[in-house]
Design a protein around this motif. Structure first.
Motif, mmCIF file in Angstrom:
data_model
loop_
_atom_site.group_PDB
_atom_site.id
_atom_site.type_symbol
_atom_site.label_atom_id
_atom_site.label_comp_id
_atom_site.label_asym_id
_atom_site.label_seq_id
_atom_site.Cartn_x
_atom_site.Cartn_y
_atom_site.Cartn_z
ATOM 1 N N UNK A 91 -22.105 3.707 16.857
ATOM 2 C CA UNK A 91 -22.243 2.311 17.270
ATOM 3 C C UNK A 91 -20.994 1.493 16.994
ATOM 4 N N UNK A 92 -20.065 2.006 16.217
ATOM 5 C CA UNK A 92 -18.855 1.273 15.878
ATOM 6 C C UNK A 92 -18.894 0.684 14.478
ATOM 7 N N UNK A 93 -20.045 0.666 13.836
ATOM 8 C CA UNK A 93 -20.156 0.176 12.460
ATOM 9 C C UNK A 93 -19.601 1.267 11.539
ATOM 10 N N UNK A 94 -18.725 0.871 10.613
ATOM 11 C CA UNK A 94 -18.120 1.875 9.744
ATOM 12 C C UNK A 94 -18.024 1.388 8.301
ATOM 13 N N UNK A 95 -17.918 2.364 7.406
ATOM 14 C CA UNK A 95 -17.590 2.149 5.992
ATOM 15 C C UNK A 95 -16.333 2.948 5.708
ATOM 16 N N UNK A 96 -15.435 2.360 4.942
ATOM 17 C CA UNK A 96 -14.200 3.048 4.590
ATOM 18 C C UNK A 96 -13.926 2.942 3.107
ATOM 19 N N UNK A 97 -13.161 3.889 2.590
ATOM 20 C CA UNK A 97 -12.776 3.882 1.173
ATOM 21 C C UNK A 97 -11.460 4.634 1.044
ATOM 22 N N UNK A 98 -10.711 4.310 -0.015
ATOM 23 C CA UNK A 98 -9.470 5.021 -0.240
ATOM 24 C C UNK A 98 -8.723 4.535 -1.472
ATOM 25 N N UNK A 99 -7.669 5.257 -1.805
ATOM 26 C CA UNK A 99 -6.776 4.906 -2.908
ATOM 27 C C UNK A 99 -5.488 4.368 -2.327
ATOM 28 N N UNK A 100 -4.846 3.456 -3.060
ATOM 29 C CA UNK A 100 -3.555 2.959 -2.609
ATOM 30 C C UNK A 100 -2.649 2.658 -3.792
ATOM 31 N N UNK A 101 -1.365 2.549 -3.473
ATOM 32 C CA UNK A 101 -0.326 2.254 -4.447
ATOM 33 C C UNK A 101 0.337 0.964 -4.017
ATOM 34 N N UNK A 102 0.371 -0.012 -4.907
ATOM 35 C CA UNK A 102 1.059 -1.278 -4.642
ATOM 36 C C UNK A 102 2.334 -1.339 -5.456
ATOM 37 N N UNK A 103 3.398 -1.785 -4.822
ATOM 38 C CA UNK A 103 4.679 -2.030 -5.499
ATOM 39 C C UNK A 103 4.917 -3.534 -5.447
ATOM 40 N N UNK A 104 4.932 -4.171 -6.606
ATOM 41 C CA UNK A 104 5.133 -5.616 -6.715
ATOM 42 C C UNK A 104 6.602 -5.880 -7.036
ATOM 43 N N UNK A 105 7.179 -6.847 -6.361
ATOM 44 C CA UNK A 105 8.571 -7.210 -6.626
ATOM 45 C C UNK A 105 8.669 -8.727 -6.735
ATOM 46 N N UNK A 106 9.057 -9.202 -7.907
ATOM 47 C CA UNK A 106 9.205 -10.634 -8.140
ATOM 48 C C UNK A 106 10.559 -11.110 -7.650
ATOM 49 N N UNK A 107 10.691 -12.412 -7.428
ATOM 50 C CA UNK A 107 11.954 -12.975 -6.947
ATOM 51 C C UNK A 107 13.125 -12.671 -7.873
ATOM 52 N N UNK A 108 12.896 -12.585 -9.167
ATOM 53 C CA UNK A 108 13.960 -12.314 -10.120
ATOM 54 C C UNK A 108 14.409 -10.868 -10.152
ATOM 55 N N UNK A 109 13.800 -9.990 -9.353
ATOM 56 C CA UNK A 109 14.182 -8.593 -9.322
ATOM 57 C C UNK A 109 13.264 -7.685 -10.112
ATOM 58 N N UNK A 110 12.430 -8.243 -11.002
ATOM 59 C CA UNK A 110 11.501 -7.434 -11.784
ATOM 60 C C UNK A 110 10.414 -6.875 -10.872
#
Length: 161
Positions: A91-110
């Protein structure tokens, strides 16, 4: 009554899309609108872009990889991950799940890196045989810093080959 009739029409129209969820088909799901409205404890609201690509390994079951970016001040966030989707009864209705990796970068370079788990529920509304409009709600839980966990809605397009 009009709302009920519209919902029934949408579900009936999506039944014709059953061939798109078969094994061996491909899905490309960019959020071309740039709409990725979400709420976190740190950021009240943000807008970002992302894309998912995957293949159906069995009827109604897709394995996906995703990437995204958010260039909001003062933190830039780059995301890459993998997961899956399960489509209910063609019908087009779905459930999804997963793992992800975030890389955060602040303005100061940290910078900092954080892993997370995401879940989403959505609907693939077929505009044509191969193109969908896909609204979804999601929750992304961060392992290292729960203040960066977020709940949101997104609107994307799906292309089924």
């Amino acid at each position: 009554m009009k709302k009920v009739a519209l919902i029934i029409c949408l579900l009936v129209a999506s039944l014709g899309a059953k061939a798109q969820f078969e094994q061996g088909k491909w899905i490309v799901n960019p959020s071309l609108t740039g709409l990725d409205f979400s709420y976190t404890k740190n950021d009240k609201a943000k807008f970002g872009v992302g894309a998912q690509v995957g293949t159906f390994v069995a009827e109604g079951i897709a394995l996906m990889v995703n990437a995204g970016a958010d260039w909001s001040k003062p933190i830039d966030i780059y995301t890459i991950g993998a997961g899956g989707r399960f489509y209910f009864n063609k019908t087009g209705i779905y459930l999804g799940a997963g793992f992800d990796l975030n890389r955060y970068r602040l303005n100061g370079g940290h910078g900092d890196t954080d892993w997370g788990l995401g879940v989403e529920a959505g609907y693939a509304f077929f505009l044509s045989r191969t193109v969908t409009l896909e609204p979804a709600v999601y929750y992304k839980w961060r392992f290292n810093d729960s203040d960066l966990s977020k709940f949101g809605i997104k609107l994307g397009f799906g292309f089924y080959f």
